[in-house]
Scaffold this motif. Sequence first.
Motif, PDB file in Angstrom:
ATOM      1  N   VAL A 383       4.035 -60.496   1.160  1.00 19.27           N
ATOM      2  CA  VAL A 383       4.018 -59.711  -0.081  1.00 19.27           C
ATOM      3  C   VAL A 383       5.066 -58.609   0.118  1.00 19.27           C
ATOM      4  N   ALA A 384       6.165 -58.695  -0.635  1.00 18.92           N
ATOM      5  CA  ALA A 384       7.277 -57.766  -0.407  1.00 18.92           C
ATOM      6  C   ALA A 384       7.459 -56.865  -1.623  1.00 18.92           C
ATOM      7  N   VAL A 388       8.179 -47.165  -1.324  1.00 12.33           N
ATOM      8  CA  VAL A 388       8.637 -46.087  -0.430  1.00 12.33           C
ATOM      9  C   VAL A 388       8.868 -46.555   1.001  1.00 12.33           C
ATOM     10  N   GLY A 389       8.256 -47.720   1.368  1.00 11.80           N
ATOM     11  CA  GLY A 389       8.386 -48.177   2.753  1.00 11.80           C
ATOM     12  C   GLY A 389       7.635 -47.253   3.686  1.00 11.80           C
ATOM     13  N   PHE A 390       7.960 -47.330   4.979  1.00 12.89           N
ATOM     14  CA  PHE A 390       7.282 -46.437   5.927  1.00 12.89           C
ATOM     15  C   PHE A 390       8.203 -46.067   7.062  1.00 12.89           C
ATOM     16  N   THR A 391       7.857 -44.999   7.765  1.00 14.28           N
ATOM     17  CA  THR A 391       8.617 -44.622   8.962  1.00 14.28           C
ATOM     18  C   THR A 391       8.112 -45.520  10.098  1.00 14.28           C
ATOM     19  N   PRO A 432       9.601 -53.411   7.736  1.00  9.13           N
ATOM     20  CA  PRO A 432      10.399 -52.852   6.645  1.00  9.13           C
ATOM     21  C   PRO A 432      11.146 -53.971   5.923  1.00  9.13           C
ATOM     22  N   ARG A 433      11.418 -53.755   4.633  1.00 10.77           N
ATOM     23  CA  ARG A 433      12.143 -54.784   3.880  1.00 10.77           C
ATOM     24  C   ARG A 433      13.605 -54.374   3.791  1.00 10.77           C
ATOM     25  N   VAL A 439       7.294 -55.149   3.702  1.00  9.78           N
ATOM     26  CA  VAL A 439       6.779 -56.526   3.625  1.00  9.78           C
ATOM     27  C   VAL A 439       5.489 -56.554   4.431  1.00  9.78           C
ATOM     28  N   PHE A 440       4.417 -57.029   3.817  1.00  8.80           N
ATOM     29  CA  PHE A 440       3.182 -57.290   4.560  1.00  8.80           C
ATOM     30  C   PHE A 440       3.029 -58.804   4.592  1.00  8.80           C
ATOM     31  N   ALA A 441       2.877 -59.347   5.803  1.00  3.69           N
ATOM     32  CA  ALA A 441       2.788 -60.806   5.912  1.00  3.69           C
ATOM     33  C   ALA A 441       1.569 -61.163   6.726  1.00  3.69           C
ATOM     34  N   PHE A 442       0.986 -62.300   6.375  1.00  3.49           N
ATOM     35  CA  PHE A 442      -0.129 -62.781   7.207  1.00  3.49           C
ATOM     36  C   PHE A 442      -0.064 -64.290   7.353  1.00  3.49           C
TER      37      PHE A 442
END
Length: 453
Positions: A383-384, A388-391, A432-433, A439-442
């Motif tokens: 899921v991309a 804001v993304g993350f540090t 990060p994308r 991007v969260f992937a499983f």
Amino acid sequence: TDAVVDPHPAATTALGGGFAPRSRLVVPVCPQGDRTYLLGLHRCRIERDWKEEDLELVQAIAERLAQIMTMLAIQTALAESEERFRATFEQAAVGICHIDHRGWFLKVNHKLCDILGYTEEELLAYSGLDLTHPSDRNALQNYFAQVKAGKGESSCLELRNIDKQGLTIWCNLTMAARKDAEGRFKYFIAVVEDISARKALQERDLRHRDALARASRISTIGEMSSAIAHEITQPLMAISTYVGGALQRLDNQSAKPDAREIELLRGVLLEISRLADRAGHIIDRIRNFSSQRSPKPQVIDLRKISCEAIGMVESEFKARRTEIDVDCPADLPPAIGDPIELEQVFVNLLLNGLEAMKETPVARRQLSVEITSVDANQIQVSVADRGVGFTAGEMMRVFDPFFTTKVGGTGLGLPVCRSILESYGGRIWAEPRPGGGAVFAFTLPGQAEDHIR
Ligand code: ADP
């Protein structure tokens, strides 16, 4: 052997029994597996000229003595080994038993009697199957057959036994087949470990996990409540408008309605029924999503589940003018999991993505869901977003319980997703994308993996 040259005159003096022998005849006695002893004849008063027959006689006696000592040593070793074996069998901290080919107990130790609450005599009148929970008997019979065929030697079986009071005891059973020199089956040796305490802990963990997952689903519904209310209000308002219009038409009729009018009213009623179904469907979906139920692992279609999840969050996405696109092959293989739990994973990831794009320009507010089959045994979902993304530091912590950067966030959504996926043998990660966003992937094992918690 030849007569020995006396290596220890001091020792051989003792052979004289305290006297001072003037002449001696000493031969070694060599029992197997023991040290060498000396056997001697001595003469104290006068010196004796020992003859060849004397030597032969003493040697014959020494040989016989050595044989007797060897036998005694073997017997002692056997008795000690038997004693050690008995002590190991009787005092073992796990239940041990010998079982015949039909499952009857041949020999049982104290611990097994303790576990099952029977005396030794009572147990010997039972077969292992009699004391097994009916639902586990087939598995036990299969295990017997496997071990007998030499296939299940390195495996074990968790099963429920029924003790004398009728209580269920969870046990871990490990069996081996004892065979004779020709390889013919003699009996089973079984080690039975009482794992009730571990099972109770596991079950308690599962209950906590399910309760947490449900609480998280209810909180998700809470977060979406205004969008859901809007979604339900829409068909209800439309129904009200249609009914009002229809009533007005009926009121305005002076005579009996003609066929055209009836046809028109039928159309209105059909539309009302469709709208009522829509509202009902939304409510069913929410009720399903938040219902209290034990998760049931089953064969699932992730494409269908992703559609259900999107249906759940659609109104929220519309309200925030965010698009979702889904890319999924038509021939996606099935996976194993609980449909509501997996829907919850999707809903969490979709809402997180939506939330992360709150400040993103509308033109870029796009969430991409991609479902691929990595191989026959694994399906991957990503899921991309363009949020804001993350540090790097945040990325390490997003799955930590209670980690949240949202006002009013619980920090439980992602840890719950992780525990759901891991319970089915899957895993989840964040990255990060490129171009901005996350991007969260499983992954989830496919049906072939046959992973059932
Ligand atoms: P909550 O949503 O209650 O904060 P979660 O466990 O779902 O709990 O998320 C934990 C934190 O992970 C969020 O507060 C946020 O900081 C971060 N996070 C989750 N999803 C994203 C995303 N798509 N982009 C950026 N950060 C995210």
